[in-house]
Design an enzyme around this catalytic site. Sequence first.
Site, PDB file in Angstrom:
ATOM      1  N   SER A 130       0.854  -1.188   0.000  1.00 40.43           N
ATOM      2  CA  SER A 130       0.000   0.000   0.000  1.00 40.43           C
ATOM      3  C   SER A 130       0.884   1.229   0.000  1.00 40.43           C
ATOM      4  O   SER A 130       2.028   1.185   0.469  1.00 40.43           O
ATOM      5  CB  SER A 130      -0.898   0.021   1.246  1.00 40.43           C
ATOM      6  OG  SER A 130      -1.533   1.280   1.402  1.00 40.43           O
TER       7      SER A 130
ATOM      8  N   TYR B 237      -2.803  -0.891   9.701  1.00 42.53           N
ATOM      9  CA  TYR B 237      -2.735  -1.153   8.263  1.00 42.53           C
ATOM     10  C   TYR B 237      -1.421  -0.643   7.692  1.00 42.53           C
ATOM     11  O   TYR B 237      -0.718  -1.350   6.965  1.00 42.53           O
ATOM     12  CB  TYR B 237      -3.923  -0.486   7.573  1.00 42.53           C
ATOM     13  CG  TYR B 237      -4.028  -0.776   6.094  1.00 42.53           C
ATOM     14  CD1 TYR B 237      -4.542  -1.981   5.642  1.00 42.53           C
ATOM     15  CD2 TYR B 237      -3.640   0.169   5.154  1.00 42.53           C
ATOM     16  CE1 TYR B 237      -4.666  -2.252   4.287  1.00 42.53           C
ATOM     17  CE2 TYR B 237      -3.750  -0.089   3.797  1.00 42.53           C
ATOM     18  CZ  TYR B 237      -4.262  -1.297   3.371  1.00 42.53           C
ATOM     19  OH  TYR B 237      -4.363  -1.556   2.032  1.00 42.53           O
TER      20      TYR B 237
END
Length: 241
Positions: free
Chosen positions: A133, A146
């Site tokens: 990400s 995350y």
Amino acid sequence: MMHSRFDFAGAEVVVVGASRAGIGAAIARAFQGAGAKVAITGAESEPAAEDVGRFAYTQLDVTDGTAVKDFAAQREKLDVLVNCAAITARGEEMAPDFFAHVVNVNLHGTFRMAEAFHAQLKAAKGALINIASMYAMFGSPRNPAYGASKAAVVQLTKSLAIAWAGDGIRVNAVAPGFIVTQQSARSRTDPAHVAAVSSRTPMGRWGQPEDIAGPVLFLASTAAAFMTGTCLAIDGGYSVA
């Protein structure tokens, strides 16, 4: 169409975390369109309605080591493994137990899947692609677990690339930016957030899941035969703005 750019005829592909409308499903469809035999997994009891019957589907909890090993043992051959299983909950990840769960799914789950399929990938001189990400590159105050887990996925990718190079396995990753998926639906209920992302992104829009599929097929193809240990940013220029 992806099949006009890449040829994966005869290839066996597994996409982990492809049961919902999003990046994993788009990647699975692109590989299928390029001729591959594709199997997918997900946490749900069945895949998205449009993919029911399209792929071989297995409900799989990537935090369950025994289930992961059993799933891998059922497949004699594998050419490409794509690790796309991940969770996040914007604004909720400061809770220690949930933080640990996010890391378990996103990081440990990625490693469990890779390790379980190591023998098949070695036999095929195959490719492993992990989905990281853009949050691996900078801070994420609303998604700390995350961000931390995806940064670790990038480092895991580099380490496995070195460890498995002698086995003929190429290990790479992609780092998507803001993509219109079911996972991002919650954040997209905030109009100010949606507008801020679009205005900062040089290409002026949020990405679509299909924007991620092409680079993944490239990394799995012979066109990337001398690439391993890399992480490609696919964010419309957001990370360099």
